[in-house]
Scaffold this motif. Structure first.
Motif, PDB file in Angstrom:
ATOM      1  N   PHE A 187       0.812  -1.216   0.000  1.00  0.00           N
ATOM      2  CA  PHE A 187       0.000   0.000   0.000  1.00  0.00           C
ATOM      3  C   PHE A 187       0.850   1.272   0.000  1.00  0.00           C
ATOM      4  N   GLY A 188       2.003   1.239   0.681  1.00  0.00           N
ATOM      5  CA  GLY A 188       2.832   2.435   0.741  1.00  0.00           C
ATOM      6  C   GLY A 188       2.105   3.571   1.458  1.00  0.00           C
ATOM      7  N   GLY A 189       2.529   4.799   1.210  1.00  0.00           N
ATOM      8  CA  GLY A 189       1.852   5.961   1.770  1.00  0.00           C
ATOM      9  C   GLY A 189       1.802   5.970   3.281  1.00  0.00           C
ATOM     10  N   TRP A 190       0.639   6.375   3.812  1.00  0.00           N
ATOM     11  CA  TRP A 190       0.502   6.482   5.272  1.00  0.00           C
ATOM     12  C   TRP A 190       0.525   5.120   5.943  1.00  0.00           C
ATOM     13  N   VAL A 191       0.069   4.076   5.230  1.00  0.00           N
ATOM     14  CA  VAL A 191       0.129   2.718   5.797  1.00  0.00           C
ATOM     15  C   VAL A 191       1.578   2.324   6.035  1.00  0.00           C
ATOM     16  N   ASP A 192       2.416   2.581   5.060  1.00  0.00           N
ATOM     17  CA  ASP A 192       3.848   2.288   5.190  1.00  0.00           C
ATOM     18  C   ASP A 192       4.468   3.099   6.324  1.00  0.00           C
ATOM     19  N   ASP A 193       4.109   4.384   6.415  1.00  0.00           N
ATOM     20  CA  ASP A 193       4.662   5.240   7.469  1.00  0.00           C
ATOM     21  C   ASP A 193       4.304   4.713   8.853  1.00  0.00           C
ATOM     22  N   VAL A 194       3.045   4.378   9.062  1.00  0.00           N
ATOM     23  CA  VAL A 194       2.590   3.914  10.379  1.00  0.00           C
ATOM     24  C   VAL A 194       3.264   2.595  10.746  1.00  0.00           C
ATOM     25  N   LEU A 195       3.251   1.643   9.827  1.00  0.00           N
ATOM     26  CA  LEU A 195       3.801   0.318  10.128  1.00  0.00           C
ATOM     27  C   LEU A 195       5.316   0.366  10.317  1.00  0.00           C
ATOM     28  N   MET A 196       5.990   1.198   9.552  1.00  0.00           N
ATOM     29  CA  MET A 196       7.444   1.305   9.713  1.00  0.00           C
ATOM     30  C   MET A 196       7.820   2.023  11.003  1.00  0.00           C
ATOM     31  N   ARG A 197       6.984   2.969  11.452  1.00  0.00           N
ATOM     32  CA  ARG A 197       7.262   3.604  12.736  1.00  0.00           C
ATOM     33  C   ARG A 197       7.097   2.603  13.871  1.00  0.00           C
TER      34      ARG A 197
END
Length: 291
Positions: free
Chosen positions: A118-128
């Motif tokens: 999905f990338g985007g905000w999903v990627d940001d949240v999960l990577m944090r």
């Protein structure tokens, strides 16, 4: 043969045959496979070596190896058979390794697949979230979880799986990011394939090979972490494990070195077997390798 007849080309070997041919070219990997087979055989034959309780007294305390035929590898300070505990310890090591690996790989695949697809905000949240786990040393987090959950072998396996998922997650994320814009994914997307089918049917089969290789690393780390916990007297005392044997043998290390050395050698060889197997799997699953 009649004139004009043409010979049919030989059938293509199956994928399993091709993978085995690649794997067996690596002699170190074959050694790892043999060592792994020995550990599995020990786990399966533990009940034959000691049908009752491996933690029961079997002879005089601190009997040296190769002195008493009834206890070929000697006894510890409580008179327990080292050979029986060694075989039962193989069961515990494999149990913890398999369960912890399945948990860590499952979490890693789920987090990494969602993040990479999905990338985007999903990627940001999960990577944090992933980075938050990585800021705490794995063993410190493991000690905390064991202190909260308890020292039963089931909770130890769960705790090891929870602290080991970040590396598989990042690996899966990288694979998905590399594959999500490939032609076959675009074709499936144009056909209206759902996100779930896209992740698990289209992209996942192409992202699995490096994860299979890394699973051998997680297995080895899981065995080492369980042994480290047991060495610190945080293992399950109701089971004979190699870590418990080393931890208890520490008290008599100068007078009866074999109590700690024998299970220590077993751990080294088992971890080595997974390392060599991972190397062989990497060669076998590498698409650049010749058939």
């Amino acid at each position: 043969m009649s004139l004009g007849a043409t010979e049919l080309p030989p059938p293509e070997p199956s994928r399993a045959v091709v993978l085995w041919r690649r794997f067996r070219r690596n002699r170190a990997a074959l050694l790892g496979l043999i060592l792994f087979a020995v550990v599995v055989a020990m786990a399966l034959l533990a009940g034959v070596i000691e049908p009752d309780d491996p933690l029961a007294r079997a002879g005089a305390p601190l009997t040296p190896p190769f002195v008493d035929a009834a206890v070929p590898l000697g006894t510890d300070q409580l008179g327990r058979d080292i050979l029986a505990m060694l075989f039962y310890g193989a069961r515990i090591s494999l149990l913890v390794g398999v369960v912890a690996t399945l948990i860590s790989i499952a979490i890693g695949i789920l987090i990494g697949a969602l993040s990479g697809y999905f990338g985007g905000w999903v990627d940001d949240v999960l990577m944090r979230i992933t980075e938050a786990f990585q800021t705490v040393p794995s063993f410190v987090l493991l000690l905390t979880l064991v202190a909260i959950l308890g020292s039963k072998i089931e909770w130890i396996a769960l705790a090891i799986g929870i602290v080991s998922w970040t590396a598989p997650a990042r690996m899966v994320r990288a694979e998905f990011m590399a594959l999500r814009d490939r032609e076959f994914v675009d074709a499936a997307r144009n056909l209206g394939v759902s996100h779930t089918a896209m992740i698990f049917k289209e992209i996942m089969p192409n992202a699995i090979p490096p994860i299979v290789v890394y699973a051998s690393v997680v297995m080895a780390l899981s065995i080492l972490l369980e042994s480290a916990l047991a060495f610190l007297a945080l293992g399950d005392p109701n089971y004979a494990s190699w870590g418990n044997m080393i931890g208890q043998g520490r008290a008599v290390l100068r007078s009866a070195w074999y109590c700690a050395a024998i299970p220590g050698i077993a751990i080294i060889l088992t971890v080595l077997s997974f390392s060599l197997l991972g190397e062989g799997l990497n060669d076998a699953l590498n698409p650049r390798q010749k058939k």
